[in-house]
Design an enzyme around this catalytic site. Structure first.
Site: not given
Length: 564
Positions: A216, A265
């Site tokens: 956002d 990751e």
């Protein structure tokens, strides 16, 4: 009728690193989707109960709007705790069960992250209010001394996105910045503690199985206000070239580079999409592989139903996506804008593409201003919306759909003032109608106190016409908008090809056609006169086609898909 039996689908490929590039993503505004306990507010168990519906719809992913603890000063975008669930919507266990149900249905999950600000009820802000000026607690936010000998004057005359001042006094000579509602104090992203805490938040949800994040106000985090604040008038004239004090600063990408390292990751890497209302030539950096990976393209959302404009927007954004290495995104409706079935049925003076009839703000809110609901041609608006959506779903890139558009829902315009909830409405009386009209709870059945939304009422009033466009009614109608979406999404999944298209000449300026590499052709008639379709198997059309001798004619405001 809806069933608990899941239709057959190819299971999620958990090693697919590119699933998002051409995904169909369905936005759920959870408080208005499905209410499991009859309190009038949609919840996570309600979402879980509708997973069979979502799977039958044929989407690839759900984007879940904020579900965090919130006082609802801004529909949940005032977050009091980024690592928990609002108790009115459920628990973390409910979240885990919802995630598992979606994944079992081969639907991925994207959640909303709100990093520009917190709620004023967040523990950090409460600590800041109790702490003195210059404290570490206040450094997490943007505090400034007021003007005058006692600090009683605002640091600047800035206006917030929702109207009213951007600075609020705390009573000790200092003021805090809030670019949105006063209940949404802006965070200080120069503070290392803020950065580390959001990394913990991203890891918290990623570890719970979230596949991606919608960011956002992604262009608002980095700020450099300097020692002397400009006036509002000066602020509005400053260039948007990466050096603006608050919006789209170049250094915001240092934040996202760190996020990307965390995302990578995981296997597959977590995806992210930026809500960044920035000049088009600055959008690509948000979508880069070193950053968030994708950015919203709102250009079609801002466009009139016009062939030339659509072609220009599509060509430009495909080129822009290629320059970033990402795929583009397409969207016509979301929780912040008037539903496109209504926009396309309003006179041109009230459309979003008309500068005199819309309000464009840095926060990305596009609100209908001055549109007379009596001027709505609802039938034409829905016809155009169906045509536009079928065109959208044929395009390369991601398609973002907003809950209820698959029912052809119009904006609910006649909400009594006493029932409205949007801060933009209250801060700009007579100017902004607000966003409540696109957030009214969905109709699932043709009767009942909330048309199947829940066992009781609904937190925003539903109009009487909702029953006739409910899921239950449309599931029984092969010509319904819901049936169109289901057929289109199934075909899109089957026909998906390389991220490219070739324009086809039609001989008419109001007819737009393009071909995908696998022989899939989309033709849209933006005009009123029928257009004779080229040879090929008609796969789907947004409205009935007309026979024309030995050929088939495409009526006005209609899209057809063909395969040759």
């Amino acid at each position: 009728m809806m069933t608990d039996v899941l239709p057959d689908r190819t299971p999620i490929d958990t090693t697919d690193e590119t699933w998002w590039r051409q995904a169909s993503v369905y936005q759920i505004y959870p408080r208005s989707f499905a209410d499991s306990n009859g309190d009038g507010i949609g919840d996570l168990q309600g979402v879980t109960s509708r997973v069979p519906y979502l799977r039958e719809l044929g989407i690839d992913a759900v984007w879940l709007s904020p579900f965090y603890p919130s006082e609802l000063a801004d529909g949940g975008y005032d977050v009091a705790d980024f690592r928990d669930v609002d108790p009115r919507l459920g628990t973390l266990d409910d979240f885990d069960r919802m995630t598992a149900a979606l994944h079992d249905a081969d639907i991925r999950l994207i959640v909303d992250i709100v990093p520009n600000h917190t709620s004023d009820q967040h523990v950090w802000f409460q600590e800041a209010l109790a702490a003195p000026a210059g404290s570490l607690a206040r450094d997490r936010y943007v505090f400034r001394d007021g003007t005058g000998p006692d600090g009683s004057g605002a640091p600047a005359d800035w206006t917030s996105i929702f109207g009213g001042p951007s600075w609020t006094a705390v009573g000790d000579g200092q003021w805090f910045l809030h670019n949105f509602a006063s209940e949404q104090p802006d965070l200080n992203w120069d503070n290392r503690e803020v950065r580390d805490d959001f990394l913990r938040t991203l890891r918290f949800w990623s570890d719970r199985g979230v596949d991606g994040f919608r960011i956002d106000v992604a262009h608002g985090l980095a700020k450099d206000l300097g020692d002397v604040l400009p006036t509002q008038a000066e602020l509005e004239t400053l260039p948007k070239d990466g050096s603006h004090p608050m919006w789209d600063r170049d250094d915001v990408h240092e934040i996202y580079a760190e996020w990307r390292r965390l995302f990578d990751e995981y296997t597959p890497a977590r995806t992210a999409v930026a809500e960044a209302w920035v000049p088009a030539d600055r959008r690509a950096r948000y979508a880069s592989a070193e950053g968030l990976g994708q950015a919203f393209n709102f250009d079609l959302l801002e466009s009139d139903f016009d062939a030339d404009h659509f072609r220009e927007v599509i060509a430009f954004n495909l080129d822009l996506a290629a320059s970033s290495g990402s795929s583009t995104t397409w969207v016509f409706s979301n929780h912040d804008v008037v539903r496109h079935a209504t926009r396309y049925g309003l006179p041109a003076r009230a459309s979003l593409a008309d500068e005199s009839a819309r309000t464009a703000k840095q926060g990305g809110l596009w609100l209908l201003a001055g549109g007379d609901p009596s001027g709505l041609d609802a039938e034409l608006g829905l016809r155009r919306a169906r045509a536009a959506t079928l065109l959208e779903l044929a395009l390369p890139g991601s398609a973002y759909l907003y809950q209820g558009e698959e029912l052809g829902l119009h904006e609910v315009a006649d909400i009594p003032d006493a029932d409205r909830q949007d801060p933009a409405f209250f801060r700009n009386p007579g100017v902004d109608i607000g966003r409540d009209g696109c957030r009214v709870p969905l109709p699932w059945s043709d009767s009942g106190p909330s048309y199947g939304f829940g066992a009781g009422g609904s937190h925003l009033p539903q109009p009487a016409w909702f029953g006739g466009v409910s899921v239950a009614v449309q599931e029984a109608d092969p010509a319904s908008t819901l049936s169109l979406y289901r057929e289109a999404l199934a075909l899109r999944s089957e026909l998906q090809a390389e991220e490219s298209l070739t324009w086809s000449e039609t001989g008419r300026s109001d007819v737009l056609a393009f071909r995908r590499p696998n022989g899939w052709t989309s033709v849209t008639n933006f005009g009123t006169e029928p257009f004779v379709l080229p040879e090929g198997e008609v796969l789907l059309a947004s409205a009935p086609l007309d026979p024309s001798g030995d050929a088939v004619a495409l009526p006005g405001a209609t899209t057809a898909w063909l395969r040759s």
